[in-house]
Write a protein that holds these residues in place. Structure first.
Motif, PDB file in Angstrom:
ATOM      1  N   ALA A   1       0.827  -1.217   0.000  1.00 46.72           N
ATOM      2  CA  ALA A   1       0.000   0.000   0.000  1.00 46.72           C
ATOM      3  C   ALA A   1       0.858   1.262   0.000  1.00 46.72           C
ATOM      4  O   ALA A   1       0.358   2.356  -0.248  1.00 46.72           O
ATOM      5  CB  ALA A   1      -0.906  -0.007   1.227  1.00 46.72           C
ATOM      6  N   ASN A   2       2.134   1.077   0.301  1.00 42.08           N
ATOM      7  CA  ASN A   2       3.034   2.210   0.465  1.00 42.08           C
ATOM      8  C   ASN A   2       2.512   3.190   1.540  1.00 42.08           C
ATOM      9  O   ASN A   2       2.643   4.399   1.414  1.00 42.08           O
ATOM     10  CB  ASN A   2       3.216   2.919  -0.885  1.00 42.08           C
ATOM     11  CG  ASN A   2       4.559   3.606  -0.951  1.00 42.08           C
ATOM     12  OD1 ASN A   2       5.436   3.345  -0.121  1.00 42.08           O
ATOM     13  ND2 ASN A   2       4.715   4.509  -1.900  1.00 42.08           N
TER      14      ASN A   2
ATOM     15  N   GLU B   1      -1.857   4.567   8.732  1.00 39.91           N
ATOM     16  CA  GLU B   1      -2.337   5.404   7.611  1.00 39.91           C
ATOM     17  C   GLU B   1      -3.432   4.695   6.811  1.00 39.91           C
ATOM     18  O   GLU B   1      -4.379   5.315   6.360  1.00 39.91           O
ATOM     19  CB  GLU B   1      -1.162   5.771   6.690  1.00 39.91           C
ATOM     20  CG  GLU B   1      -0.238   6.804   7.303  1.00 39.91           C
ATOM     21  CD  GLU B   1       1.090   6.944   6.554  1.00 39.91           C
ATOM     22  OE1 GLU B   1       1.760   7.974   6.748  1.00 39.91           O
ATOM     23  OE2 GLU B   1       1.479   6.010   5.791  1.00 39.91           O
ATOM     24  N   ILE B   2      -3.273   3.372   6.647  1.00 37.96           N
ATOM     25  CA  ILE B   2      -4.313   2.634   5.902  1.00 37.96           C
ATOM     26  C   ILE B   2      -5.644   2.720   6.657  1.00 37.96           C
ATOM     27  O   ILE B   2      -6.684   3.019   6.079  1.00 37.96           O
ATOM     28  CB  ILE B   2      -3.921   1.152   5.676  1.00 37.96           C
ATOM     29  CG1 ILE B   2      -2.603   1.051   4.907  1.00 37.96           C
ATOM     30  CG2 ILE B   2      -5.030   0.414   4.920  1.00 37.96           C
ATOM     31  CD1 ILE B   2      -2.059  -0.363   4.761  1.00 37.96           C
TER      32      ILE B   2
ATOM     33  N   GLU C   1     -10.958   0.311   7.753  1.00 35.57           N
ATOM     34  CA  GLU C   1     -10.625  -1.075   8.099  1.00 35.57           C
ATOM     35  C   GLU C   1     -11.056  -2.071   7.016  1.00 35.57           C
ATOM     36  O   GLU C   1     -10.368  -3.062   6.778  1.00 35.57           O
ATOM     37  CB  GLU C   1     -11.235  -1.462   9.453  1.00 35.57           C
ATOM     38  CG  GLU C   1     -10.807  -2.870   9.874  1.00 35.57           C
ATOM     39  CD  GLU C   1     -11.187  -3.263  11.280  1.00 35.57           C
ATOM     40  OE1 GLU C   1     -11.706  -2.416  12.029  1.00 35.57           O
ATOM     41  OE2 GLU C   1     -10.962  -4.449  11.634  1.00 35.57           O
ATOM     42  N   ILE C   2     -12.186  -1.822   6.355  1.00 37.52           N
ATOM     43  CA  ILE C   2     -12.655  -2.793   5.351  1.00 37.52           C
ATOM     44  C   ILE C   2     -11.628  -2.915   4.211  1.00 37.52           C
ATOM     45  O   ILE C   2     -11.294  -4.014   3.765  1.00 37.52           O
ATOM     46  CB  ILE C   2     -14.047  -2.409   4.817  1.00 37.52           C
ATOM     47  CG1 ILE C   2     -15.053  -2.546   5.961  1.00 37.52           C
ATOM     48  CG2 ILE C   2     -14.465  -3.292   3.636  1.00 37.52           C
ATOM     49  CD1 ILE C   2     -16.443  -2.057   5.642  1.00 37.52           C
ATOM     50  N   TYR C   3     -11.106  -1.759   3.785  1.00 39.26           N
ATOM     51  CA  TYR C   3     -10.070  -1.756   2.750  1.00 39.26           C
ATOM     52  C   TYR C   3      -8.860  -2.558   3.241  1.00 39.26           C
ATOM     53  O   TYR C   3      -8.301  -3.395   2.526  1.00 39.26           O
ATOM     54  CB  TYR C   3      -9.667  -0.307   2.436  1.00 39.26           C
ATOM     55  CG  TYR C   3      -8.523  -0.198   1.452  1.00 39.26           C
ATOM     56  CD1 TYR C   3      -8.765  -0.159   0.085  1.00 39.26           C
ATOM     57  CD2 TYR C   3      -7.208  -0.146   1.896  1.00 39.26           C
ATOM     58  CE1 TYR C   3      -7.714  -0.067  -0.825  1.00 39.26           C
ATOM     59  CE2 TYR C   3      -6.151  -0.064   1.005  1.00 39.26           C
ATOM     60  CZ  TYR C   3      -6.411  -0.025  -0.351  1.00 39.26           C
ATOM     61  OH  TYR C   3      -5.375   0.052  -1.235  1.00 39.26           O
ATOM     62  N   PHE C   4      -8.476  -2.312   4.507  1.00 36.61           N
ATOM     63  CA  PHE C   4      -7.333  -3.030   5.078  1.00 36.61           C
ATOM     64  C   PHE C   4      -7.561  -4.536   5.064  1.00 36.61           C
ATOM     65  O   PHE C   4      -6.674  -5.317   4.709  1.00 36.61           O
ATOM     66  CB  PHE C   4      -7.073  -2.557   6.518  1.00 36.61           C
ATOM     67  CG  PHE C   4      -6.021  -3.363   7.232  1.00 36.61           C
ATOM     68  CD1 PHE C   4      -4.669  -3.123   7.019  1.00 36.61           C
ATOM     69  CD2 PHE C   4      -6.378  -4.396   8.099  1.00 36.61           C
ATOM     70  CE1 PHE C   4      -3.701  -3.895   7.655  1.00 36.61           C
ATOM     71  CE2 PHE C   4      -5.416  -5.169   8.737  1.00 36.61           C
ATOM     72  CZ  PHE C   4      -4.070  -4.918   8.513  1.00 36.61           C
TER      73      PHE C   4
ATOM     74  N   ARG D   1      -0.695   0.410  16.899  1.00 37.35           N
ATOM     75  CA  ARG D   1      -1.803  -0.548  16.822  1.00 37.35           C
ATOM     76  C   ARG D   1      -3.116   0.228  16.875  1.00 37.35           C
ATOM     77  O   ARG D   1      -3.635   0.524  17.958  1.00 37.35           O
ATOM     78  CB  ARG D   1      -1.676  -1.564  17.965  1.00 37.35           C
ATOM     79  CG  ARG D   1      -0.405  -2.423  17.829  1.00 37.35           C
ATOM     80  CD  ARG D   1      -0.128  -3.259  19.046  1.00 37.35           C
ATOM     81  NE  ARG D   1       0.834  -4.325  18.812  1.00 37.35           N
ATOM     82  CZ  ARG D   1       2.074  -4.357  19.268  1.00 37.35           C
ATOM     83  NH1 ARG D   1       2.557  -3.342  19.950  1.00 37.35           N
ATOM     84  NH2 ARG D   1       2.865  -5.399  19.018  1.00 37.35           N
ATOM     85  N   PRO D   2      -3.665   0.570  15.708  1.00 32.09           N
ATOM     86  CA  PRO D   2      -4.786   1.509  15.648  1.00 32.09           C
ATOM     87  C   PRO D   2      -6.026   1.074  16.423  1.00 32.09           C
ATOM     88  O   PRO D   2      -6.790   1.932  16.871  1.00 32.09           O
ATOM     89  CB  PRO D   2      -5.105   1.607  14.147  1.00 32.09           C
ATOM     90  CG  PRO D   2      -4.390   0.477  13.484  1.00 32.09           C
ATOM     91  CD  PRO D   2      -3.235   0.132  14.361  1.00 32.09           C
ATOM     92  N   LEU D   3      -6.214  -0.233  16.640  1.00 30.90           N
ATOM     93  CA  LEU D   3      -7.427  -0.665  17.338  1.00 30.90           C
ATOM     94  C   LEU D   3      -7.394  -0.301  18.831  1.00 30.90           C
ATOM     95  O   LEU D   3      -8.432  -0.238  19.477  1.00 30.90           O
ATOM     96  CB  LEU D   3      -7.630  -2.179  17.183  1.00 30.90           C
ATOM     97  CG  LEU D   3      -7.906  -2.669  15.761  1.00 30.90           C
ATOM     98  CD1 LEU D   3      -7.969  -4.196  15.727  1.00 30.90           C
ATOM     99  CD2 LEU D   3      -9.209  -2.104  15.226  1.00 30.90           C
ATOM    100  N   ILE D   4      -6.189  -0.074  19.370  1.00 29.25           N
ATOM    101  CA  ILE D   4      -6.098   0.202  20.812  1.00 29.25           C
ATOM    102  C   ILE D   4      -5.390   1.520  21.146  1.00 29.25           C
ATOM    103  O   ILE D   4      -5.353   1.912  22.306  1.00 29.25           O
ATOM    104  CB  ILE D   4      -5.342  -0.944  21.547  1.00 29.25           C
ATOM    105  CG1 ILE D   4      -3.984  -1.216  20.886  1.00 29.25           C
ATOM    106  CG2 ILE D   4      -6.182  -2.210  21.622  1.00 29.25           C
ATOM    107  CD1 ILE D   4      -3.082  -2.128  21.717  1.00 29.25           C
TER     108      ILE D   4
END
Ligand SMILES: Nc1ncnc2c1ncn2[C@@H]1O[C@H](COP(=O)(O)OP(=O)(O)OP(=O)(O)O)[C@@H](O)[C@H]1O
Ligand SMILES: O=C(O)C1=C[C@@H](O)[C@@H](O)[C@H](O)C1
Ligand SMILES: [Mg+2]
Length: 172
Positions: free
Chosen positions: A40-41, A46-47, A53-56, A120-123
């Motif tokens: 994804a560069n 950033e993603i 999240e769905i794209y990830f 860790r974006p979820l936390i």
């Protein structure tokens, strides 16, 4: 065995253990999160922020399948959520695959993640109380998928070297 797959909740030690196991078995280690970032560069944060999240999760599935289809012998460290989306758990029992769940308790995960959550974006936005509650619920929800692995190694109170030895015994 062509692909050794390590899976488990964020902070259970997938990247750390896979690195050591890679040195010991002389099999290259590929971290799925890093492969996704390369493709994804963009960083994982950033993603999540710019694409969602769905794209990830779609990209995660695509990169996982690409890795499994490559002919190389590899140790693959999955992302914490990989087995829980896009039927990825069904790929844990494929041909030429040894999948190992690194099982950690809520307390172990909380200890490790509370000092290390910014990537860790979820936390990353949670305080200690919220994070402990989140880990407990989330781990419970995800356990079904993690338990689809062929093997399970408990990591609580074990050194990195002990966990690596346990895995080597399983693979022997
Ligand atoms: N057996 C162990 N004993 C003590 N500390 C450990 C052990 N295994 C890993 N750690 C530490 O726990 C933290 C989390 O480990 P690591 O980043 O490897 O987890 P991960 O499963 O790859 O997480 P993520 O899914 O978020 O990528 C690190 O600080 C690492 O040094
Ligand atoms: O547990 C999860 O869902 C995640 C774990 C990380 O490895 C990354 O794959 C991402 O932060 C999502
Ligand atoms: Mg990791």
């Amino acid at each position: 065995m062509k692909k050794i797959i390590l899976l488990g909740y964020m902070g259970c030690g997938k990247s750390t253990i896979a690195n050591k196991l890679s040195q010991s078995l002389k099999i290259p280690f590929v971290d799925l999160d890093e492969k996704i970032e390369e493709k994804a560069n963009l960083s994982i944060n950033e993603i999540f922020d710019t694409r969602g999240e769905i794209y990830f999760r779609k990209l995660e599935h695509q990169v996982f399948v690409e890795l499994l289809n490559s002919p190389d012998k590899q140790i693959i460290g999955l992302g914490g959520g990989t087995p829980c989306y896009a039927n990825n758990h069904e790929l844990l029992n494929g041909e030429n695959v040894a999948s190992i769940y690194l099982k950690a308790s809520i307390d172990t995960l909380f200890r490790r993640l509370s000092t290390n959550k910014s990537k860790r974006p979820l936390i990353s936005q949670k305080n200690d109380v919220e994070m402990k509650e989140f880990i407990a619920t989330h781990l419970f929800e995800r356990s079904y998928y993690y338990n689809q692995a062929q093997f399970k190694v408990t990591v609580d109170e074990k050194t990195i070297d002990q966990v690596v030895l346990d895995i080597e015994c399983i693979l022997a």
